[in-house]
Design a protein around this motif. Sequence first.
Motif, PDB file in Angstrom:
ATOM      1  N   THR A   2       0.729  -3.186  -5.622  1.00 35.31           N
ATOM      2  CA  THR A   2      -0.642  -2.943  -5.218  1.00 35.31           C
ATOM      3  C   THR A   2      -1.546  -4.031  -5.781  1.00 35.31           C
ATOM      4  N   THR A   3      -2.476  -4.500  -4.981  1.00 32.31           N
ATOM      5  CA  THR A   3      -3.408  -5.532  -5.427  1.00 32.31           C
ATOM      6  C   THR A   3      -4.419  -4.929  -6.382  1.00 32.31           C
ATOM      7  N   PHE A   8      -4.139  -0.872   0.368  1.00 28.34           N
ATOM      8  CA  PHE A   8      -2.740  -0.884   0.787  1.00 28.34           C
ATOM      9  C   PHE A   8      -2.597  -0.343   2.202  1.00 28.34           C
ATOM     10  N   ASP A  27       4.177  -7.611   4.368  1.00 28.91           N
ATOM     11  CA  ASP A  27       4.240  -8.269   3.061  1.00 28.91           C
ATOM     12  C   ASP A  27       4.063  -9.784   3.211  1.00 28.91           C
ATOM     13  N   SER A  32      -0.370  -5.258   0.765  1.00 31.05           N
ATOM     14  CA  SER A  32       0.358  -4.378  -0.133  1.00 31.05           C
ATOM     15  C   SER A  32       0.811  -3.187   0.712  1.00 31.05           C
TER      16      SER A  32
END
Length: 79
Positions: A2-3, A8, A27, A32
């Motif tokens: 996860t950023t 996401f 991806d 994410s």
Amino acid sequence: MTTKNEDFVMLVLKDRRRCDRVSGWLDAMDFSVRVFHSAEDAIAVLNTANKPKPVLIVTEPGLSGMDGLDFCRRLRFFL
């Protein structure tokens, strides 16, 4: 994966090969991705308080258990 801002994509597909393929594409575009193989598992995550919501949900009509249409109907209560 996860950023920092926790954005996401939720991927809800029953076929694992298709899921791997779509997840790989997302991806590669720096999304994410969180993968689920049943609508019930995805709903359980959405039902968790104080969790980030997905920016996009990818699903299919032919899920096992709860089908994709019922899953989409239930999404209204969580998003």
